[in-house]
Design a protein around this motif. Sequence first.
Motif, PDB file in Angstrom:
ATOM      1  N   LYS A   1       0.848  -1.193   0.000  1.00  8.75           N
ATOM      2  CA  LYS A   1       0.000   0.000   0.000  1.00  8.75           C
ATOM      3  C   LYS A   1       0.881   1.240   0.000  1.00  8.75           C
ATOM      4  O   LYS A   1       2.041   1.210   0.410  1.00  8.75           O
ATOM      5  CB  LYS A   1      -0.926   0.011   1.211  1.00  8.75           C
ATOM      6  CG  LYS A   1      -0.237   0.210   2.560  1.00  8.75           C
ATOM      7  CD  LYS A   1      -1.249   0.309   3.676  1.00  8.75           C
ATOM      8  CE  LYS A   1      -0.575   0.564   5.036  1.00  8.75           C
ATOM      9  NZ  LYS A   1      -1.577   0.718   6.116  1.00  8.75           N
ATOM     10  N   GLY A   2       0.298   2.336  -0.469  1.00  5.00           N
ATOM     11  CA  GLY A   2       0.966   3.626  -0.437  1.00  5.00           C
ATOM     12  C   GLY A   2       0.406   4.464   0.696  1.00  5.00           C
ATOM     13  O   GLY A   2      -0.412   3.992   1.496  1.00  5.00           O
TER      14      GLY A   2
ATOM     15  N   PHE B   1      -4.142  -2.013   1.963  1.00  2.64           N
ATOM     16  CA  PHE B   1      -3.313  -3.046   1.348  1.00  2.64           C
ATOM     17  C   PHE B   1      -4.034  -3.662   0.152  1.00  2.64           C
ATOM     18  O   PHE B   1      -5.234  -3.930   0.196  1.00  2.64           O
ATOM     19  CB  PHE B   1      -2.966  -4.144   2.359  1.00  2.64           C
ATOM     20  CG  PHE B   1      -1.817  -3.803   3.248  1.00  2.64           C
ATOM     21  CD1 PHE B   1      -0.517  -3.843   2.769  1.00  2.64           C
ATOM     22  CD2 PHE B   1      -2.028  -3.451   4.578  1.00  2.64           C
ATOM     23  CE1 PHE B   1       0.561  -3.535   3.585  1.00  2.64           C
ATOM     24  CE2 PHE B   1      -0.958  -3.137   5.409  1.00  2.64           C
ATOM     25  CZ  PHE B   1       0.335  -3.178   4.908  1.00  2.64           C
ATOM     26  N   ARG B   2      -3.283  -3.892  -0.909  1.00  2.00           N
ATOM     27  CA  ARG B   2      -3.776  -4.596  -2.088  1.00  2.00           C
ATOM     28  C   ARG B   2      -2.845  -5.761  -2.386  1.00  2.00           C
ATOM     29  O   ARG B   2      -1.624  -5.654  -2.243  1.00  2.00           O
ATOM     30  CB  ARG B   2      -3.837  -3.658  -3.296  1.00  2.00           C
ATOM     31  CG  ARG B   2      -4.889  -2.585  -3.184  1.00  2.00           C
ATOM     32  CD  ARG B   2      -4.665  -1.500  -4.239  1.00  2.00           C
ATOM     33  NE  ARG B   2      -4.676  -2.046  -5.598  1.00  2.00           N
ATOM     34  CZ  ARG B   2      -4.291  -1.354  -6.663  1.00  2.00           C
ATOM     35  NH1 ARG B   2      -3.834  -0.103  -6.534  1.00  2.00           N
ATOM     36  NH2 ARG B   2      -4.337  -1.899  -7.865  1.00  2.00           N
TER      37      ARG B   2
ATOM     38  N   GLY C   1      -0.419   0.822  -9.556  1.00  2.00           N
ATOM     39  CA  GLY C   1       0.544   1.376  -8.609  1.00  2.00           C
ATOM     40  C   GLY C   1      -0.083   2.016  -7.383  1.00  2.00           C
ATOM     41  O   GLY C   1      -1.288   1.944  -7.150  1.00  2.00           O
ATOM     42  N   PHE C   2       0.771   2.668  -6.587  1.00  2.00           N
ATOM     43  CA  PHE C   2       0.358   3.272  -5.319  1.00  2.00           C
ATOM     44  C   PHE C   2       0.853   4.710  -5.189  1.00  2.00           C
ATOM     45  O   PHE C   2       0.986   5.227  -4.084  1.00  2.00           O
ATOM     46  CB  PHE C   2       0.919   2.472  -4.140  1.00  2.00           C
ATOM     47  CG  PHE C   2       0.474   1.034  -4.108  1.00  2.00           C
ATOM     48  CD1 PHE C   2      -0.801   0.684  -3.702  1.00  2.00           C
ATOM     49  CD2 PHE C   2       1.333   0.019  -4.502  1.00  2.00           C
ATOM     50  CE1 PHE C   2      -1.206  -0.640  -3.674  1.00  2.00           C
ATOM     51  CE2 PHE C   2       0.945  -1.305  -4.481  1.00  2.00           C
ATOM     52  CZ  PHE C   2      -0.340  -1.647  -4.073  1.00  2.00           C
TER      53      PHE C   2
ATOM     54  N   SER D   1       4.296   0.512   2.250  1.00  5.68           N
ATOM     55  CA  SER D   1       4.333  -0.558   3.252  1.00  5.68           C
ATOM     56  C   SER D   1       4.092  -1.865   2.521  1.00  5.68           C
ATOM     57  O   SER D   1       3.208  -1.944   1.658  1.00  5.68           O
ATOM     58  CB  SER D   1       3.261  -0.346   4.323  1.00  5.68           C
ATOM     59  OG  SER D   1       3.499   0.837   5.054  1.00  5.68           O
ATOM     60  N   ILE D   2       4.862  -2.891   2.859  1.00  3.57           N
ATOM     61  CA  ILE D   2       4.745  -4.183   2.190  1.00  3.57           C
ATOM     62  C   ILE D   2       4.573  -5.271   3.244  1.00  3.57           C
ATOM     63  O   ILE D   2       5.392  -5.407   4.152  1.00  3.57           O
ATOM     64  CB  ILE D   2       5.980  -4.477   1.319  1.00  3.57           C
ATOM     65  CG1 ILE D   2       6.142  -3.370   0.264  1.00  3.57           C
ATOM     66  CG2 ILE D   2       5.843  -5.838   0.645  1.00  3.57           C
ATOM     67  CD1 ILE D   2       7.365  -3.540  -0.613  1.00  3.57           C
ATOM     68  N   ARG D   3       3.488  -6.018   3.103  1.00  2.00           N
ATOM     69  CA  ARG D   3       3.184  -7.098   4.040  1.00  2.00           C
ATOM     70  C   ARG D   3       3.437  -8.433   3.343  1.00  2.00           C
ATOM     71  O   ARG D   3       2.901  -8.700   2.270  1.00  2.00           O
ATOM     72  CB  ARG D   3       1.731  -7.008   4.499  1.00  2.00           C
ATOM     73  CG  ARG D   3       1.348  -8.033   5.550  1.00  2.00           C
ATOM     74  CD  ARG D   3       0.053  -7.635   6.252  1.00  2.00           C
ATOM     75  NE  ARG D   3      -1.083  -7.570   5.351  1.00  2.00           N
ATOM     76  CZ  ARG D   3      -2.227  -6.954   5.636  1.00  2.00           C
ATOM     77  NH1 ARG D   3      -2.361  -6.308   6.798  1.00  2.00           N
ATOM     78  NH2 ARG D   3      -3.219  -6.948   4.772  1.00  2.00           N
TER      79      ARG D   3
END
Length: 306
Positions: free
Chosen positions: A200-201, A206-207, A222-223, A229-231
Amino acid sequence: MTAPGTDLANDTPDGTNGTPRRNRRVRHLLAGAGVTALAAVLGITLAVRGGATPACAAPPTGNTVHKAKASFYDAGRSGGNCSFPGPPANRLYVAVGSSTYSGSAACGSYLDVTGPKGTVRVMVMDQCGGCGTGKIDLSDEAFAKIADRAQGIAQVTYRAAVNPPLDGGLTFRLKGGASRYWFAVQVGNHGNPLRSVEAKGPGGGFRKAARQSDNYWTVEGGFGAGPYSIRVTDVYGRQATATAIRMVTKQVQRSTAVLTAPTSKPSSSPSAPPSIVPSPTPAESVAPTATVEALAGAAPIDAPRC
């Protein structure tokens, strides 16, 4: 002598335009069948050339022991089909067949391979085009640790290295061409095979990213300009989130987010844990922050049933 209006091949009266009716019908049927067969052949060819993931493909997980024949090769400075910037520092890596590679799902995970001379831990870095389910291709250095190179081929067993201790946290590398309008990230130093990556940006939710066969995870649209943030979630349900990932392409950004045990803890593996971050590229000057969100057991989640 043939009567007027009679076709020698079919003995069928001509149609109004002089073409035998049955002949036209047969030709149409044959043409249709030919197109269908050609489409089927082309479909198979394109699937093979495109590296389509075989049905029920999956990287090794859990405690299952696999039997195989091992050969060896030298990838040089290449990071293989997993698109790493280069091989691991210790050059202990392996190429696996398409079903095990599973469309890059095996990339960055580890296998403990046992041969006549001992056991070695290797990182999955490449896809072996000529390897089926019973064949793997080790690096020169890895093969030498478990068998005599003069043999060329060795009978081995291998299993997944579950939660292998690693140096440092997750790494992230944005693909060349990534932008605020198209997100593409490679996750490294995760140890276990990954199940999902979400991003997510600023100000967004979150996508889920889509896994690509070159070991990048992409999100269309894109974001924005970031930071992101990266999960990351592995196949055992372990999950960690890194923040402050910046829009800097082709460079490794290191985080403190971890999915596996740190190197200070002893490993249950019969071989010494590797010290690997699959890139010689310098780290970003501002390290991303991280949080560990969840931990689960050692049983893989949603494992395919063949």
